[in-house]
Design a protein around this motif. Sequence first.
Motif, short mmCIF file in Angstrom:
data_model
loop_
_atom_site.label_atom_id
_atom_site.label_comp_id
_atom_site.label_asym_id
_atom_site.label_seq_id
_atom_site.Cartn_x
_atom_site.Cartn_y
_atom_site.Cartn_z
N TRP B 41 0.47 -1.33 0.13
CA TRP B 41 -0.12 -0.15 -0.03
C TRP B 41 0.80 0.94 -0.36
CZ3 TRP B 41 -0.51 -4.89 2.29
CH2 TRP B 41 -1.89 -5.59 1.61
N MET B 42 0.80 2.12 -0.97
CA MET B 42 2.17 3.39 -1.16
C MET B 42 1.33 4.49 -1.32
SD MET B 42 3.61 0.63 -3.88
CE MET B 42 2.54 -0.32 -4.51
N HIS B 43 2.56 5.07 -1.09
CA HIS B 43 2.05 6.61 -0.88
C HIS B 43 2.54 7.63 -2.37
CE1 HIS B 43 -0.05 10.69 -0.45
NE2 HIS B 43 1.11 10.98 0.20
N ASP B 44 2.17 8.71 -3.10
CA ASP B 44 2.30 9.14 -3.88
C ASP B 44 2.34 9.90 -3.45
OD1 ASP B 44 4.20 10.78 -5.71
OD2 ASP B 44 3.01 9.97 -7.64
N PRO B 45 3.64 11.08 -2.83
CA PRO B 45 3.73 12.50 -2.27
C PRO B 45 3.87 13.77 -3.16
CG PRO B 45 5.83 11.38 -2.06
CD PRO B 45 4.88 10.88 -2.83
N GLU B 46 4.16 13.17 -4.60
CA GLU B 46 3.75 14.41 -5.50
C GLU B 46 2.45 15.26 -6.08
OE1 GLU B 46 6.58 15.49 -6.78
OE2 GLU B 46 8.38 14.76 -5.67
N THR B 47 2.05 13.18 -6.30
CA THR B 47 0.16 13.92 -6.76
C THR B 47 -1.12 13.26 -5.48
OG1 THR B 47 0.44 11.41 -7.26
CG2 THR B 47 1.37 12.31 -9.12
N GLY B 48 -0.10 12.58 -4.75
CA GLY B 48 -1.25 12.68 -3.55
C GLY B 48 -1.94 11.08 -3.13
N LYS B 49 -1.87 10.61 -4.91
CA LYS B 49 -2.03 9.71 -5.07
C LYS B 49 -2.03 8.10 -3.75
CE LYS B 49 -4.61 10.88 -8.88
NZ LYS B 49 -6.19 10.94 -8.80
#
Lengths: 937, 104
Positions: B41-49
């Motif tokens: 379960w991952m988080h992309d801090p650039e897009t918030g997705k």
Amino acid sequence: MDEDVLVGRAGELAGFDGRLAGARERLGGLVLVEGDPGVGKTALAHSVIGRARRAGMRTAWGACLEGEGAAAYRPWVQILRELGESGSALLDPLDPALGEAGSRFQLFDNIVETLRAAADERGLLLVLDDLHWADVPSVRLLQALAAAAADSRLLGVGLYRSREAFRYAELADMLRAIMRERATSLVTLGVLAPAEVAELAARALGRRPDETLLRVVQQRAEGNPLFVLELLRLLAASGPIGTWPSGNLRLPDTIREVIGRRLDRLPPATRQVLRHAAVVGRDVTPALLAPLAQMPPDRLSDLLDPAMSAEVVQLTDAHALRFVHALVREVLYAELPTAERQRLHLRVANTMQAAQAATVSVDALAHHLRQAAPIGDADEALKVTRAAAMRARNQLAYEHAAFQYGQALGLLPLLPGGDALRAELLLELARCQFRAGAVEDAWRTCRAAADVGRAMGDATAVADAAIVLQGVEFVNSPVSAQIHAMCLEALTMLGSNEDPVREAKVLAQLALTADPFAGESDPAVSQRALQLSEATGNTEARFLALLARHADGTNVLERLSIGERAIQLGQASGLDEYAAWGHTWRLGAYWELGRRSQIEAELAAFARVVGRLREPLWTWRLTMMQATLALFEGRFDHARELADEALEIGLRGGHQAGGFIHMVFSAERALLTGTGLDEAEAAVRRIVATRPFKSRIWHAYLLAGMGRLDEAAGLWPATIPHVSSLPRQAPEWLITMAACARVCAALKDHATAGLVYDALQPYADRQIIATAHSPGYGPATLYLGMLAALLERWDAAEGHLRAALAVCKAMGSPPFEAMTHVELARLLDRHRPGDATADDHLDAALRIARRLGMTPLHDLVLALREARRHSRAAVLTAREEQVAALVAEGLSNRQIASRLGLSERTVENHVAHILTKLSFESRARVAAWFTARQREN
Amino acid sequence: MHAVVGIWTRDEQHRDEQNRLLHEEVVPLAKGRPGFVCGFWMHDPETGKGHTTTIFDTRESARDFKTLVESRSQRAAQVGVTSDILTTVEVVADAHAASQPNAG
């Protein structure tokens, strides 16, 4: 006097005999009969019924009622019952779970099928009397019947008054539309000629009338049969003509007056009872009339006897009393003063309410309560009127429901605090107007509801007014900007998190009505709508949010996911329309991704849903999708048949976009086949003149494809600025970019080509398509290849075009495969002029073009081959030409040397030069090239 | 093996609730499913997705898990999480660090 005689209608009856015979031979249809009141429409129809029965046909009769108390579909329910059907399909409310998503088309389709089946064995004649009083849904059903009766044993006859205001204004337009159906004809019943009046009078009196009397009747009645008969009755009652007191007998000027004068001769008490009966309607039961007249039945019977004798009323088969003509009732009703009318209506309403509920028509009760409202119970009138509206809505009789809501609004001034209900009623009215297709009326009503909501600080009213008009067809329409502004206002009024379902719907509507050209599109809005709606679990809000999310032009994988969610939502809620949208979105996404087997699987699933929906709009979409696929595969004739079929379905279903999409399709097919190009260009020229300037890109594309480069060049400079301003999320973005690529290549516009190439580059893995039901342009790599070649990026161009070739083969599109071959040949011809594989590509393109009938491409290939032949011929010296000819004969170098008197070494050198100049790798290629050139010459 | 792959929009205002839901409900739920292999379960801090990959041993197990996730969309939306993309895909290759017992 015998008034059943039919005089002066021999021509009309002969026409009907023909139509009845035709109907028995499955050439059914509809005959509309118009004429003034009293001209004999009903008498003619009775005569036709007699003829049909004598010919062994079944018959049924349905009459529309004057006044406002008739229920929706009344004449059709009468007809269905007469045929032994229950009529429950029209009467029974829909499954409440389906709400307003029920399909009226499906309902009408079922009724029409029932009637066609009833006609199948012996033929069937249906008569719909007094259509000028019909409710709008009944006439819409007649329209559906008119469209479907042409190849059946069913003949419909519709009677209506000419020169008289219809009960609903839209009926006139609808009847005009019905008249345009191929199996519909119109009979206008005119007045009788003097000799015919004489014949009618003779038959009515049983003897030849006195000349003076006849002259009087002919002058006054002006050939109107009812007027003639009524006048004769009046004059007969006045005694022999010679006994008339001179100057004392003023003759009536109008048919209503003659009826009134005849009624004058009835006893006053009889006339009073008849007035009471007129309040109820044309038919009235003694059970209702006795309490209304406040007298016992035997006394009532005594009073009615003179009216029966005077042939003012008659008894029906159901022992009800019936006025012999609607005009008689109208005259009597008009005699009542307003206060008396109100009292009588109140008495009728009270009697009806005291009767058993099952036998009372809610529409009739609502009508009487409304008429009595100023002196009665306006609250009850409102309650029953709303019940009538709801019933009509459940019957999918939206126009009738709208009428009832309009009446309900009219009651509000009579109610203390009635204004508190105004916004709610206006919104109900607007929803019915919208479902009935009266979009402008619906929006006007929405604005009125919002005005009321604003004045009362009612945020929900403004919010609901903003979401009545739903559907993607409003995107970019003139009202969308107004709806958008109302959404913004509603959101401000609603506040946050107070009413998440409403907020989600308004947010979805806000996203759907955003103008991407004005920079209003914000994907966060539809995202927020989706989150809110999913959190509430509200089905309608979730679907609206999915619709908005899809319209935001999200990436192709997300569109696949959104489509899947809509399908799941449709399956969970039982609403096939949601599933149909889901399949449509997934089809669009799979087309864009070029996933052939997935397209077919999705199309099959979509077809199953459309089969259940049986709505013209969805059938149109499915048929256009099949046409698109056929065009893509090069099955041009079948594609045209399907597109024409779709157009017919779309127009019949009132789908405005049907004509436009058909034109887009025809233009694309014309470009591929060369057939109908000029007509297509003229149509496109006309349509782009009425649309935003960017649409001229399409015109330039078409002109370039036709080879009319000067005209394309004339249009192009003014359109270039619009190329980069087209928002990426617009559904037509990909197709517009591909069109631009083709124009750039044709006009050699290097500057714009660079822009378009960069814009298209990220979509190199896509097919060029706007929607699954409009024609595609093949793989994006085809256009990237054209642009790269123009920009002399040779390796990139070749890479794109080879990828395009592979995609076309994998997708099974010979037309675009042929076009790609041609582009590859052109590229190689420019970049590696001697590369013989260019000829292979031209050969491959020519084979496909010949097989499919792609005339423009065929001619282009021949021209390119000719050009290559000339350029090659110029490349070889005369001696090399001689050597090449002998190579083509299969001679060895030694044999050629011997034949030409050269050394073998010299021949070897010539052959080497030939191979280098032509970029061939073998003598066999030289031989093949030379032989082919000889053959062409 | 088959994977359920998702891309999710997350409302930052509900970050704490999302984390709690993830750790207390979603991860244990996935681990308890038949055929579960592993999940990220991952988080992309650039897009918030949010990006998720949950791997199962069979196509059926993966599809069942996807259906379960879809059925809980209302619960997810209530803490500000909605799916952009949710799909099942086939795992065609995998690799693990040498120290892992099932290194590929």
